[in-house]
Design an enzyme around this catalytic site. Structure first.
Site, PDB file in Angstrom:
ATOM      1  N   ASN A   1       7.216   4.905 -10.996  1.00 37.64           N
ATOM      2  CA  ASN A   1       7.210   5.776  -9.823  1.00 37.64           C
ATOM      3  C   ASN A   1       6.396   7.084 -10.136  1.00 37.64           C
ATOM      4  O   ASN A   1       6.171   7.523 -10.909  1.00 37.64           O
ATOM      5  CB  ASN A   1       8.703   6.322 -10.051  1.00 37.64           C
ATOM      6  N   GLY A   2       5.543   7.084  -8.991  1.00 39.22           N
ATOM      7  CA  GLY A   2       4.587   8.157  -9.178  1.00 39.22           C
ATOM      8  C   GLY A   2       3.068   7.748  -8.716  1.00 39.22           C
ATOM      9  O   GLY A   2       2.872   6.506  -8.103  1.00 39.22           O
TER      10      GLY A   2
ATOM     11  N   HIS B   1       5.732  26.875  28.719  1.00 39.98           N
ATOM     12  CA  HIS B   1       4.389  26.727  28.633  1.00 39.98           C
ATOM     13  C   HIS B   1       3.686  25.600  28.148  1.00 39.98           C
ATOM     14  O   HIS B   1       2.716  25.718  27.430  1.00 39.98           O
ATOM     15  CB  HIS B   1       4.626  28.025  27.378  1.00 39.98           C
TER      16      HIS B   1
ATOM     17  N   GLU C   1      13.292  10.130  13.372  1.00 39.48           N
ATOM     18  CA  GLU C   1      13.520   9.154  12.094  1.00 39.48           C
ATOM     19  C   GLU C   1      14.253   8.269  12.322  1.00 39.48           C
ATOM     20  O   GLU C   1      13.965   7.218  11.527  1.00 39.48           O
ATOM     21  CB  GLU C   1      13.564  10.302  10.961  1.00 39.48           C
TER      22      GLU C   1
ATOM     23  N   GLU D   1      15.620  20.166  14.270  1.00 39.15           N
ATOM     24  CA  GLU D   1      16.396  19.227  13.527  1.00 39.15           C
ATOM     25  C   GLU D   1      16.975  18.003  14.290  1.00 39.15           C
ATOM     26  O   GLU D   1      16.814  16.865  13.858  1.00 39.15           O
ATOM     27  CB  GLU D   1      17.567  20.027  12.780  1.00 39.15           C
TER      28      GLU D   1
ATOM     29  N   LYS E   1      13.556   8.541   0.621  1.00 37.44           N
ATOM     30  CA  LYS E   1      14.027  10.004   0.407  1.00 37.44           C
ATOM     31  C   LYS E   1      13.569  10.220  -0.943  1.00 37.44           C
ATOM     32  O   LYS E   1      13.058   9.585  -1.507  1.00 37.44           O
ATOM     33  CB  LYS E   1      15.731   9.588  -0.100  1.00 37.44           C
TER      34      LYS E   1
ATOM     35  N   TRP F   1       7.998   2.219  -2.773  1.00 37.93           N
ATOM     36  CA  TRP F   1       7.807   2.669  -1.487  1.00 37.93           C
ATOM     37  C   TRP F   1       6.466   2.912  -1.851  1.00 37.93           C
ATOM     38  O   TRP F   1       5.705   3.568  -2.436  1.00 37.93           O
ATOM     39  CB  TRP F   1       8.144   4.211  -1.379  1.00 37.93           C
TER      40      TRP F   1
ATOM     41  N   LYS G   1      15.842  14.186  13.487  1.00 35.88           N
ATOM     42  CA  LYS G   1      16.988  13.205  13.301  1.00 35.88           C
ATOM     43  C   LYS G   1      16.763  11.999  14.222  1.00 35.88           C
ATOM     44  O   LYS G   1      16.635  10.874  13.816  1.00 35.88           O
ATOM     45  CB  LYS G   1      18.292  13.830  13.486  1.00 35.88           C
TER      46      LYS G   1
ATOM     47  N   ARG H   1      15.085   5.180  -2.087  1.00 33.18           N
ATOM     48  CA  ARG H   1      13.802   6.012  -2.637  1.00 33.18           C
ATOM     49  C   ARG H   1      12.616   5.019  -2.048  1.00 33.18           C
ATOM     50  O   ARG H   1      11.579   5.342  -2.296  1.00 33.18           O
ATOM     51  CB  ARG H   1      14.118   5.920  -3.964  1.00 33.18           C
TER      52      ARG H   1
ATOM     53  N   CYS I   1      10.282   5.416  -4.626  1.00 37.69           N
ATOM     54  CA  CYS I   1      10.351   4.292  -5.759  1.00 37.69           C
ATOM     55  C   CYS I   1      11.364   4.793  -6.557  1.00 37.69           C
ATOM     56  O   CYS I   1      11.615   5.857  -7.056  1.00 37.69           O
ATOM     57  CB  CYS I   1       9.088   4.117  -6.589  1.00 37.69           C
TER      58      CYS I   1
HETATM   59  C1  F6R Z   1      14.848  14.213   7.091  1.00 36.63           C
HETATM   60  C2  F6R Z   1      14.700  14.372   5.506  1.00 36.63           C
HETATM   61  C3  F6R Z   1      13.511  14.813   4.944  1.00 36.63           C
HETATM   62  C4  F6R Z   1      13.773  15.838   3.864  1.00 36.63           C
HETATM   63  C5  F6R Z   1      12.454  16.193   3.093  1.00 36.63           C
HETATM   64  C6  F6R Z   1      12.784  17.142   2.093  1.00 36.63           C
HETATM   65  O1  F6R Z   1      16.139  13.639   7.402  1.00 36.63           O
HETATM   66  O2  F6R Z   1      15.355  13.960   4.835  1.00 36.63           O
HETATM   67  O3  F6R Z   1      12.701  15.328   6.039  1.00 36.63           O
HETATM   68  O4  F6R Z   1      14.437  16.822   4.156  1.00 36.63           O
HETATM   69  O5  F6R Z   1      12.014  14.947   2.698  1.00 36.63           O
HETATM   70  O6  F6R Z   1      13.646  16.390   1.109  1.00 36.63           O
HETATM   71  P1  F6R Z   1      14.389  17.525   0.007  1.00 36.63           P
HETATM   72  O7  F6R Z   1      15.240  18.321   0.724  1.00 36.63           O
HETATM   73  O8  F6R Z   1      14.828  16.503  -0.991  1.00 36.63           O
HETATM   74  O9  F6R Z   1      13.361  18.237  -0.692  1.00 36.63           O
END
Ligand code: F6R
Length: 623
Positions: free
Chosen positions: A106-107, A519, A503, A496, A618, A80, A500, A28, A2
């Site tokens: 936001n929260g 395994h 997502e 990773e 994010k 969000w 990637k 966000r 948010c």
């Molecule tokens: C994946 C991604 C998330 C963040 C996670 C932690 O591409 O961006 O998995 O890495 O939400 O976020 P931060 O680093 O901001 O604590």
């Protein structure tokens, strides 16, 4: 998650500042967006809310507001969803049922049900399923009971303060009161809120990117602080109404850094920005004399650090993968045992820790609630804490004992790219620093410093494979499953790579240490499940080659990301992406680049919205 923005200043600019502001905060959350504006002529509020992206809201505003519409103040929100479905009614801002108070939040309000019951007995009504609406009504309830203030805070601000004495949960809020058209009130606990101080204007926002077009001067509000803003100034106070003297920070990046600069997506821009972000992570952080790295803000003296016999790293998602790479590097070079744990698990697990344990958290945003709470738990137990974060002035940056800033610039794409590689590089430098405090020789330190300094150029070189990777992506974009396999410090890179891909392209992908494949995951291998191997020319290269053979024997396709001196039998891999041969400290970082490009181009082929993948946001500020 948010995003909120508030503005008081030039009436002609209010609407555009708010819409542009939440557009910059859209990463966000992008379930819905809304704006509330106090019209300049009538001082009556106009609230417009729309499901979907900010562009929908912007179009709705164009239709609803007449030419030359001006607003004395306003707030905006991009959502969000947590409580309540994605509908126009649940979109913010929310208005109290008496019409006086309008609020963007936001929260998460944990005790919203009991507050709602209480307010219902007081004849307040509700029109949404959200937890937020109780805040608007509770402020209105306190407001009608509050006498007019004679000095200090306004009656409006006092009613906001009283409200939060009764609220459990997390919040960053921007609030309008229709009786106070000259001002807004903001408050925070557990969710970020910053104050932007411009010339004849003040702004509230969830982060700097929303205010940077107006001002570089910001105040990072602390938990429990409340701010009242007008176009001429602001007043910050804490729980007991004591005025707080603000620290004004000057942000060292500008609006250009938060734009796409000709790239189709933020993610692609951020992938290509890595030579620069890595250069910034290293700048001024090597001591040539001592052949080591140096850090200004660790706030721990060398003798204390020497006594640490264990390191615990806590993080989430991509940052957790960075921590796994760093674990390999510190253990290999500094010979200190390292454990890596999901921040969200650590908080509730009550893990026994040794006395001399250094607790490190890693977070791009510095606001991830799981990581922040894990940090708080470690501090509560008396551990020395440090953070690697990109979030200057963020909650994590402020609450840890010391740390290292990434200086990667704003990362807007929801999928983390440049922040990950800069975390890994800083981890490598930290491993070097610790190693030089222990058993690493001057000579070895010197050669590692020289190798690390080459990183930006090496990344630049690896990016030149982009066209080739794009072609590979075209051939593989329609496969439903992928395996990512690597060993040792390349195993977290496999994790990773899988994250990637899933997502941003919604393809099922799993990362494993290559040897683990036999395994269990080998059961997935078939014509429809390609395996991406990451391999270096090291002592276990042949073992990885044997795993590739096992995949081929079962009809699986092999995409091989390999250092140039690897000796992989001709024809074994269906696709080969070659990387320069580098020092083993750098290999995981470099192997990340083709992974990022592969998932980006596969997602584009599938027509996915790479910068705003479904269900994600994010900066995850809920548990
Ligand atoms: C994946 C991604 C998330 C963040 C996670 C932690 O591409 O961006 O998995 O890495 O939400 O976020 P931060 O680093 O901001 O604590």
């Amino acid at each position: 998650m948010c995003g909120i923005v508030g503005y008081v200043g030039d009436e002609r600019k209010t609407k555009s500042v708010l819409i542009e502001g939440i557009k910059r905060l859209e990463y966000r959350g992008y379930d819905s967006a809304g704006v509330a504006l106090l019209e300049a002529e009538t001082e009556e509020p106009v609230v417009i809310r729309k499901v979907g992206r900010v562009d929908n809201l912007s179009n709705a505003c164009k239709k609803a507001l007449k030419e030359g519409f001006h607003a004395v103040n306003g707030i905006a929100h991009t959502r969000w969803a947590t409580h309540g479905r994605v509908t126009d009614e649940n979109a913010h801002p929310h208005r109290s049922s008496d019409g006086k108070i309008i609020l963007a939040h936001n929260g998460v309000i944990e005790n919203y049900e009991s507050i709602r019951k209480f307010l219902t007995t007081k004849r307040y009504t509700f029109s949404s399923e959200t937890d937020t609406e109780v805040l608007a009504n509770l402020i209105a309830y306190h407001y009608q009971k509050e006498p007019e203030s004679e000095n200090g805070l306004s009656r409006f601000a006092k009613s906001v303060r009283k409200t939060f004495n009764h609220v459990e949960g997390t919040y960053g809020v921007a609030v309008i009161c229709t009786d106070y058209p000259d001002r807004l009130v903001g408050a925070r606990k557990g969710s970020p809120l910053i104050l932007g101080v411009g010339k004849d204007e003040c702004l509230l926002a969830s982060d700097v990117s929303a205010v940077i077009a107006n001002t570089n001067n910001v105040v990072y509000l602390n938990d429990g602080e409340l701010v009242e803003i007008t176009k001429d100034g602001y007043h910050i106070s804490n729980w007991d109404y004591t005025q707080i003297e603000p620290v004004i920070h000057t942000v060292d990046w500008d609006i250009e850094d938060a734009e796409k600069s000709g790239f189709d997506h933020y993610m692609l821009k951020e992938i290509f920005e890595q030579p620069k972000s890595l250069e910034n992570a290293m700048r001024g952080r090597f001591s040539e004399d001592a052949s080591t790295a140096k850090f200004g803000g660790l706030n721990i003296d060398v003798s204390q650090l020497r006594q640490m016999d264990r390191i615990l790293l806590l993080a989430c998602g991509t940052a957790w993968h960075a921590a796994l790479v760093i674990e390999y590097l510190i253990e290999k070079y500094a010979r200190i045992p390292v454990e890596v744990e999901y921040a969200s698990e650590f908080r509730y697990r009550n893990a026994p820790l040794d006395k001399n344990t250094l607790v490190g958290v890693i977070s791009q945003s510095g606001e991830t609630l799981d990581t922040l709470e894990a940090l708080r738990e470690a501090k509560r137990k008396g551990y020395h804490t440090m953070a690697i974060t990109n979030g200057v002035g963020s909650s994590i940056a402020r609450e840890c004992h010391g740390g290292i800033y990434q200086h990667a610039g704003p990362e807007i794409g929801v999928a983390s790219t440049k922040a990950f590689t800069s975390q890994v590089l800083i981890g490598a430098m930290f491993a070097l620093y610790l190693a030089r405090l222990r058993d690493m020789s001057y000579g070895e330190g010197k050669s590692i410093v020289a190798e690390l300094k080459k990183v930006p150029d090496l990344v630049h070189q690896s990016l030149s494979e982009a066209e080739k990777i794009k072609e590979i992506a075209k051939r593989y974009s329609q496969y439903p499953d992928f395996l990512f396999l690597g060993r040792q410090s390349l195993f977290p890179i496999a994790l990773e790579g899988a994250l990637k891909l899933k997502e941003i392209s919604y393809i099922h992908a799993e990362g494993y240490p290559a040897a683990e494949m036999k395994h269990g995951p080998i059961a997935l291998v078939c014509e429809d499940c390609p395996s991406v191997f990451i391999v270096e020319s090291d002592e276990i290269q042949n073992k990885v080659v044997a795993n590739m053979q096992e995949v081929k024997a079962r009809g699986g396709k092999v995409i091989c990301i390999q250092s140039e001196d690897c000796t992989i039998p001709d024809g074994l891999a269906d696709e080969v992406i070659t990387l320069p041969k580098v020092h083993s400290m750098i290999a995981p970082l470099l192997a990340t680049i083709p992974m990022q490009l592969l998932s980006y181009h596969i997602a584009i082929e599938r027509d996915c919205d790479v910068d705003k993948p479904r269900n994600l946001a994010k900066s995850v500020t809920v548990e």
